[in-house]
Design a protein around this motif. Structure first.
Motif, short mmCIF file in Angstrom:
data_model
loop_
_atom_site.label_atom_id
_atom_site.label_comp_id
_atom_site.label_asym_id
_atom_site.label_seq_id
_atom_site.Cartn_x
_atom_site.Cartn_y
_atom_site.Cartn_z
N GLU A 193 1.10 4.19 -2.77
CA GLU A 193 0.95 5.61 -2.48
C GLU A 193 2.12 6.41 -3.02
O GLU A 193 1.95 7.50 -3.59
CB GLU A 193 0.80 5.81 -0.98
N LYS A 215 0.83 -1.20 0.00
CA LYS A 215 0.00 0.00 0.00
C LYS A 215 0.86 1.25 0.00
O LYS A 215 0.60 2.22 -0.73
CB LYS A 215 -0.92 -0.01 1.22
N ARG A 216 1.92 1.25 0.81
CA ARG A 216 2.79 2.43 0.87
C ARG A 216 3.53 2.64 -0.45
O ARG A 216 3.74 3.79 -0.89
CB ARG A 216 3.76 2.27 2.03
N GLN A 246 1.79 6.64 -6.73
CA GLN A 246 0.78 7.62 -7.12
C GLN A 246 1.33 9.04 -7.02
O GLN A 246 1.05 9.90 -7.88
CB GLN A 246 -0.46 7.46 -6.25
N LYS A 247 2.13 9.29 -5.99
CA LYS A 247 2.73 10.63 -5.85
C LYS A 247 3.69 10.90 -7.01
O LYS A 247 3.75 12.02 -7.51
CB LYS A 247 3.46 10.73 -4.52
#
Length: 810
Positions: free
Chosen positions: A574, A570-571, A577-578
């Protein structure tokens, strides 16, 4: 939420109760209400009222409760007959067991008198018979022979040392050692009873006690071999003393004293035959035949008239002083040397006493106070020690005689004490010619019941392997390490088995039994059905510091979720996505600049643009590098890769065509096409090698996970088996809530006892993200809540129904 649910066809409605709602409905008391302050408790304990004073006096002196109600007509004759029968048994057992304690036989009679009288006033059991006992006698004997060996009392004649032992001096010192050990053990018992430590006996499990007494019986047998064979082996002490003593006895067998062996064999044959006849005729006899008393009377008469001591050198009891000994203070300087033995005597004696007492109390419908029993036994030993008695506890054989012959109260103990008192005052000298071999035979035959306990091995093999291991370890450690160290090793090992079983409990995932509110292990019950989207997890043991980490690992395994990898995934997503957002922002800026540049060029020229590919690419690259803040040297034309401004605008799906020219020989240059994807699958100018490596790691992580999504939305932790929770377990539960919330899985707890909820409150478990709404009164309440909140959106509704259910189907 509609908190009222329908169950199947019965339209049964009830409210789904979480902990917060349950407290509102039941009006649960606060922690301060159920746990008054120390000051308040101290005031209440010191406050004296007449009922409280009366209750305290009666509980401390139970004789005041039953003696005023004593009916001579109803209980007098049964107690008298029972007391005489037990008193007759006291005489041979007292003298015989004194030999086990390495003391003169008369001190066994003292031990059968004083402690029994003390117990009458303070004891709560109506049927146990206090006095000498095999195990405690051999434990005392190991202490007396260790501190007063024969080698320390050899008589000297000038400069020559003879082999004769000063028996009078040796026995006198051994009596002091036994009395000091008994007094100290009694004081330990009294203190433990006063501080309400009566539960200490529960740490001695039945397999441990039975194995310990079986091994002690072996010690008693080896100790009596010297009297049976008429040899004088060296007495050893410490670990492996039993092995060394048995080896020494075997080496002395060629020197067996034949007359002593004959007397022993005849006595044992008579005792065994008489006891078998006694057990056969017991249903027809009002009282059992006093076999031991008949044996010592017959043996004394035969020895006296045949002069066995002088004619055949058979060892006899010797002088038995008539009258009672005056009390004396024990030698307190010995306390430091015998404190370990005294503690062992205190624990073993109490364990035997409370087990027998509770057995008879359950059979006859009265209650035995464990703490008061500890005090009563301690006072019996302490007072008895001042009168040269050694440690006492109830005897199974005497207690059974007292109960089966009709004994109703401890007045039977008074009658038996009178029999012993008369014997000490008037009949003691008559037993001076009694052969010690007969007393040893009595001990040997009476151990038959303990040797039958070896059958426990077969029984435990079929019922409980762990209890079997406890039995074997206790037996081996007691045989090899002696009685005191053996007891310590046995208790330690037993506690380790408890810790081991709580560290490795059974973890299970529960499913619903159709038609009920029952939730059982899906692996052991075929009819159990999992609730879609919900994992119900339960441990068979309390969660505490020793198994908290294992609990978390088991939850991951049973749920099929590798929470650590999922959080990493998940990290990374994220972070990915950034990076996408940053690249999109840079592309937007570049596109805007290109549009401005194109508009400017259109104004300056009216025809088609003609420009150098290398110049335009270099200018575009410099611009990108300035925007990204990078300062890099542009590679040579031969080795570099030159990018061209997009020739087509970005399509709606986020793709644009890029024309690039690879460096090298100008004649070998080639033009290719590449699509820049929005999801970043192709490295762009703004990305780095680190982005590419991160993408590869993400792809590996996803492959190891085995699936892109998981079909679990809630996990219910069943804590109905927990009776406490410590700070380590609280932190573990917090981490479970935190970690699973990161992957959008809700955690709920069900079945928490009130004490566990209080400990959670004191441990600051509840916060803004974890409230009492996450705690439910039962697993079924938690399931209904989960289905109402998450189940309806993800899965078809699962409706547990309530119907009449036959439990045998499980």
């Amino acid at each position: 939420m509609d908190s009222m649910r329908r169950f199947g066809k019965y339209r049964v409605e009830r409210e789904v109760l979480n902990e917060q709602r349950l407290e509102e409905v039941t009006q649960r008391k606060t922690y301060s209400d159920t746990h008054p302050s120390l000051t308040k408790r101290l005031k209440d304990s010191l406050r004296c009222t007449v009922p409280k004073l009366k209750q305290s006096v009666v509980s401390s002196l139970p004789v005041l409760y039953w003696l005023p109600k004593y009916s001579v007509w109803d209980y007098g004759m049964p107690d008298l007959i029972s007391g005489i029968s037990v008193g007759i048994m006291h005489l041979p057992q007292g003298m015989a067991y004194a030999l086990l304690a390495s003391l003169p036989p008369v001190f066994g009679l003292y031990t059968s008198l004083y402690p029994a009288l003390i117990y009458i006033f303070f004891g709560t059991s109506r049927h146990i018979s206090i006095g000498t006992f095999t195990v405690l006698s051999i434990m005392v004997g190991s202490v007396t022979e260790r501190l007063a060996p024969d080698m320390d009392f050899l008589k000297t004649n000038g400069t020559n040392v003879t082999t004769e032992v000063d028996v009078t001096a040796r026995d006198s010192y051994r009596v002091q050692v036994a009395a000091a050990t008994t007094v100290l053990g009694g004081l330990i018992q009294v203190v433990l009873g006063l501080v309400k430590f009566g539960f200490v006996g529960t740490y001695l499990s039945e397999p441990l006690v039975r194995a310990y007494t079986t091994a002690a019986a072996a010690h008693a047998v080896v100790a009596q071999l010297k009297y049976i064979f008429g040899v004088s082996p060296t007495r050893f002490s410490g670990p492996l003393s039993l092995v060394y003593t048995l080896k020494d006895v075997c080496s002395l067998l060629p020197h067996t004293h034949i007359p002593t062996l004959v007397a022993s064999a005849v006595s044992m044959a008579f005792l065994i035959a008489a006891k078998e006849l006694n057990s056969f005729l017991s249903p027809k006899l009002p009282v059992p035949i006093p076999v031991e008393l008949i044996t010592i009377v017959a043996g004394t008469l035969i020895s006296s008239y045949a002069h066995l001591n002088s004619n055949y050198t058979i060892s006899v009891v010797g002088e038995i002083p008539s009258g009672l000994q005056s009390p004396s203070v024990p030698d307190v300087s010995l306390f430091g040397e015998v404190i370990g033995d005294a503690f062992a005597l205190a624990i073993v004696g109490y364990a035997i006493s409370i087990s027998l007492g509770k057995t008879f109390a359950l059979k006859h419908g009265y209650k035995v106070d464990s703490n008061q029993e500890l005090v009563a036994l301690g006072l019996s030993n302490t007072v008895g020690g001042f009168f040269q008695c050694y440690a006492v506890c109830p005897s199974m054989s005497r207690s059974l005689i007292q109960e089966t012959t009709g004994g109703k109260t401890q007045m039977a103990g008074v009658a038996s004490a009178l029999i012993v008192l008369v014997t000490i005052l008037k009949l003691g000298p008559l037993f001076q010619e009694l052969p010690k071999a007969i007393l040893a035979s009595i001990v040997f035959v009476n151990l038959k019941g303990m040797f039958k306990q070896y059958s426990d091995i077969v029984t435990l093999w079929k019922t409980s392997k762990i209890d079997l291991v406890v039995w074997l370890v206790t037996w081996v450690s007691t045989m090899l390490f002696n009685l005191d160290l053996g007891l310590a090793a046995s208790i330690t090992f037993t506690l380790l088995t408890v810790i081991f079983r709580t560290q490795l409990p059974t973890y299970s995932v529960l499913g619903n039994v159709p038609g009920t509110e029952l939730y059982v292990d899906i692996e052991t019950h075929r009819e159990a059905r999992e609730i879609p989207g919900i994992i119900i997890f339960r441990s068979s043991a309390t969660v505490y510091f020793a198994n908290a980490d294992l609990y978390l690992e088991a939850l991951k395994e049973k749920s099929g979720l590798d929470i650590s990898k999922m959080i990493i995934y998940k990290r990374r997503q994220e972070a990915k996505q950034k990076r996408r957002e940053r690249r999109a922002e840079r592309r937007a800026k570049r596109q805007a600049k290109r549009e401005r540049r194109a508009q400017k060029a259109a104004k300056q020229q009216s025809g088609a643009p003609v420009f150098s590919v290398e110049e335009e690419a270099g200018r575009w690259t410099d611009t990108c590098m300035e925007e990204s803040g990078e300062v890099k040297g542009w590679t040579d034309r031969e080795n570099g890769t030159v990018f061209v401004i997009p020739t087509t605008p970005r399509t709606p799906d986020g793709q644009s065509r890029w024309e690039y020219l690879k460096g090298g020989d100008p004649d070998c240059t080639s033009i290719g096409w590449v699509s820049e994807l929005q999801d970043g699958d192709t490295t762009t100018l703004g990305s780095s090698s680190e982005d590419t490596l991160s993408h590869d790691l993400e792809r590996v992580s996803l492959g190891s996970l085995g699936k892109w999504t998981w079909d679990i939305h809630s996990i219910i932790i069943d804590l109905s088996t927990a009776n406490f929770i410590d700070t380590v377990a609280i932190k573990t539960m917090k981490n479970i809530f935190k970690d699973f919330s990161e992957i959008d899985i809700d955690i709920y707890m069900a079945g928490c006892q009130a004490s566990v909820v209080e400990q959670l409150e004191l441990g600051d478990f509840f916060c803004e993200s974890i409230t009492k709404r996450h705690l439910f009164a039962s697993v079924h309440d938690a399931v209904l809540y989960c289905l109402d909140h998450r189940g309806a959106t993800l899965f078809p509704r699962y409706e547990p129904s309530v119907e009449t259910f036959d439990s045998t189907k499980l």
